[in-house]
Design an enzyme around this catalytic site. Sequence first.
Site, mmCIF file in Angstrom:
data_model
loop_
_atom_site.group_PDB
_atom_site.id
_atom_site.type_symbol
_atom_site.label_atom_id
_atom_site.label_comp_id
_atom_site.label_asym_id
_atom_site.label_seq_id
_atom_site.Cartn_x
_atom_site.Cartn_y
_atom_site.Cartn_z
ATOM 1 N N ASP A 1 5.079 34.095 -14.116
ATOM 2 C CA ASP A 1 6.423 33.645 -13.792
ATOM 3 C C ASP A 1 6.914 32.564 -14.746
ATOM 4 O OD1 ASP A 1 4.660 31.769 -12.912
ATOM 5 O OD2 ASP A 1 5.207 31.901 -10.796
ATOM 6 N N GLY B 1 -3.462 30.733 -19.539
ATOM 7 C CA GLY B 1 -4.516 29.892 -18.977
ATOM 8 C C GLY B 1 -5.674 29.701 -19.939
ATOM 9 N N HIS C 1 30.476 46.495 12.416
ATOM 10 C CA HIS C 1 30.780 47.786 11.797
ATOM 11 C C HIS C 1 31.446 47.587 10.441
ATOM 12 C CE1 HIS C 1 31.052 48.321 16.234
ATOM 13 N NE2 HIS C 1 30.224 49.311 15.963
ATOM 14 N N MET D 1 -8.764 32.053 -18.073
ATOM 15 C CA MET D 1 -9.293 30.850 -18.688
ATOM 16 C C MET D 1 -10.813 30.874 -18.785
ATOM 17 S SD MET D 1 -8.810 28.052 -15.609
ATOM 18 C CE MET D 1 -9.534 26.693 -16.521
ATOM 19 N N ASP E 1 5.728 29.690 -15.767
ATOM 20 C CA ASP E 1 5.672 28.264 -15.425
ATOM 21 C C ASP E 1 4.326 27.622 -15.714
ATOM 22 O OD1 ASP E 1 4.082 29.394 -13.496
ATOM 23 O OD2 ASP E 1 4.961 28.288 -11.819
ATOM 24 N N CYS E 2 3.453 28.304 -16.457
ATOM 25 C CA CYS E 2 2.127 27.745 -16.731
ATOM 26 C C CYS E 2 2.240 26.406 -17.461
ATOM 27 C CB CYS E 2 1.300 28.735 -17.548
ATOM 28 S SG CYS E 2 -0.373 28.148 -17.918
ATOM 29 N N GLY F 1 27.110 53.121 19.055
ATOM 30 C CA GLY F 1 26.876 53.737 17.761
ATOM 31 C C GLY F 1 25.507 53.415 17.191
ATOM 32 N N SER F 2 25.005 54.314 16.358
ATOM 33 C CA SER F 2 23.755 54.052 15.644
ATOM 34 C C SER F 2 24.045 53.157 14.447
ATOM 35 C CB SER F 2 23.126 55.365 15.185
ATOM 36 O OG SER F 2 22.744 56.153 16.294
#
Length: 583
Positions: free
Chosen positions: A408, A564, A224, A503, A410-411, A60-61
Site C-alpha cells: 500500500d 522490507g 424506492h 526482510m 507506506d513502508c 415490494g421486493s
Amino acid sequence: MSATKPITKKIINSPETCVDDNLRGVVATYPSLQLHPRHRVITVRQKTDTGRVAVLGGGGSGHEPFAAGFVGSGMLDGAVAGGVFASPPTGHVLYAIAQLYKYNTGGVLVIIGNYTGDRLNFGKAIEKAKISGIKVEGLIVGEDVASSKNKTGGRSMVGEVLFYKLAGALSLRGYELTAISDEAGEFSKYMATLGVCLSACSLPGQPPLFEIASDEMELGAGVHGEAGIEKMKMGTAKEVVGMILNQIISHLKLVGGNRVIAMVDNLGGTSVFEMNIISAEIKEQLENKNIKVERIFSGHFKTSLEMQGFQICLLNLNKEKGDLWLELLDAPTAASAWSGGLLSVRSEGEEGHGDDDTLLQAGGRKSASGPSLTLKQQELFRGSLLAAAEDLIKNEALLNKLDSGCGDGDCGITLKNFGLAIQSYLKTASVEYPSNVLWDLSEIAETDMGGTSGGIYSLGLAAASQALASAESIDVSSWMKAWDSGMHAISKYGGAEPGDRTMLDTLHSASKTFRHNLNTDLRVLFKKTVDASEEGAKATAKMVARAGRASYVSPQYVQDEDAGARAAALWLKAMLTHIGEHA
C-alpha cells in the site's frame, strides 16, 4: 445527445426471475419457513391452529430482509412479496391472509406500508377476505418526517419493522385482534424516521435510478429512490447524524428526560464500519440533550437494493406505555433479520466504558536485564542506532516507491516513523543494558510503527532482547544468538522463510556471512556482512513472493526489490558501518 447509462452489475440469473430466486434463497437458508411460490408468500410452517392472531407484512421486493426476513415466532407469521419496488397484487395478498387464517383463527392483522399501491392492493384484499368470513384488520404505517405533510401522511420507512416486532410480541401474549391493532395505532403516534442517501440504487437490469454528485447527499430520500426534500453537501458522521436527529426531535417534540428507542437502518450499501460510527453518534448526541437511549437496533432492516445511506427512526417511550413497548421490543423472536437480543439491553446503573490501565503494567521491564555495556560500548551502540534511524528517515521515498507495486505504498512512512521514534527515545534513554534497549525498541515498533511492519519488528526485537537477557556476557556470539532468535520469531509468527521475498532474505544472507567470518578482523567481518545484506536485498527482485502482502499480488506487479528487504539492508549497513568506523 447524452450517452446511455451503463446497466449496474448484479449477480442474478435474470431480471425476470430475480424476485422468485430471492425467495427461494430465503427458504434455502431458513428451511423452517414455508414458501408458497406461485403467490410469492413466505410463512412459518404450521400444522395446527394456534388460536391466536397472525401478523402479515409485505410489499415490494428489493428491500431485503424486509419483509420475509422478519417471518418467525414473535414477529411476522407471513410475508407477501411484490416485484422489485412494486406492490404485490391483490390476489397474492388475499392468499396470504387466507393461508394465515387457516392456522390462526384469532384473526389476521395486516400491516400496510403507506404507499398508494400497497394501500390499494392490500386494502382490496382485506375487504375481499372480510366478505369471505375471515377475521382480518388492516393497519397503515407511515412515519417519514420528510413526507409527513402529505395528505395521506408520511411514507412507510424502517419504522414498519418496529410494528412487526410489537404486533408479533402482542400476539404471543394472547392479545386479541382489535387490542393489537389499537396498541399499534397508539405506538405509531410516537415514532418518526428520517434518512439520507449518498448514492442511487438500480433495479435489476437497469442503470442507476438517479444521479447524485460525489460530494452531495439527498436528505429524506425514499426507499424506492424517490427524491428527498433537498440535496446537501456531504458532512461528517457527527454533522449528518446531528442534522437528522434535530429534525426528528422537533417532529416528535422530544425534550430532556424523554426515553427513546433508536433504530438505524442500512439502506443497503453502507458498511457496518460506518453504521457503528452512526450508532455511537446517535447515543452520544441524544444523551448530551438528556434524552436517554434505551436501545439501539442497527442493521439491514428495510433496504433499497444497493443504495448507500441510512435512516434513523426514533420511538418516544412515553410515560403511559413506554415500559410495555420496551418489553415487547425486547421479547424473544425467531425472525432471522431482527438484530435485537440480550446484548441490546441496557442495564440500569451500568458503568461507563474505559480501559483497565493496570492490566499490562506487569509486561514492562522494571529492572535491568542481562549483561551491561562499558561506556565505550554504550557510545558505539547509541551511535549505531542513531545511524540506522537516520538512514530509515532519509530513505522514506525509496521505500514507499518499492512498496507501491505490491503493497500500500507506506513502508517508507512506517519506517520513518520508527526512525523518528528511535531518535526521540535515545535523547534520554540509557543504553547500558542492551537487552532492555531492544525491549524498549520492540515496544516502540509496536506503538509508533503499527501495522504488519510494526508487528514484525516488534516480534524480532523482543525475541532478540530475551536472548540477550539470558547471555552471560556481551560479545559477538551473544549478538549472533540474539540475531538468530529475532529471525526465528519473525519466521514463526510471520510465516515467512528465506527465499519468500521478505526482510528475512536480507537478514538470513547477512547472518550466514557473519557467522562464517566470526574469526576475521572486525572491519572485514562487518564489510562482508554488509555486502551479503546488499546481495540478499537485491535477490528479492527476482523472487516469487510466497509470504507477506506481496504474495497476494500478481507477479507482474512485483518486479523490483522487496521494500522490507531493502530497509533491513539499509539499517544493517548503517549500524555496522558506524561501529566499524568508530570501534
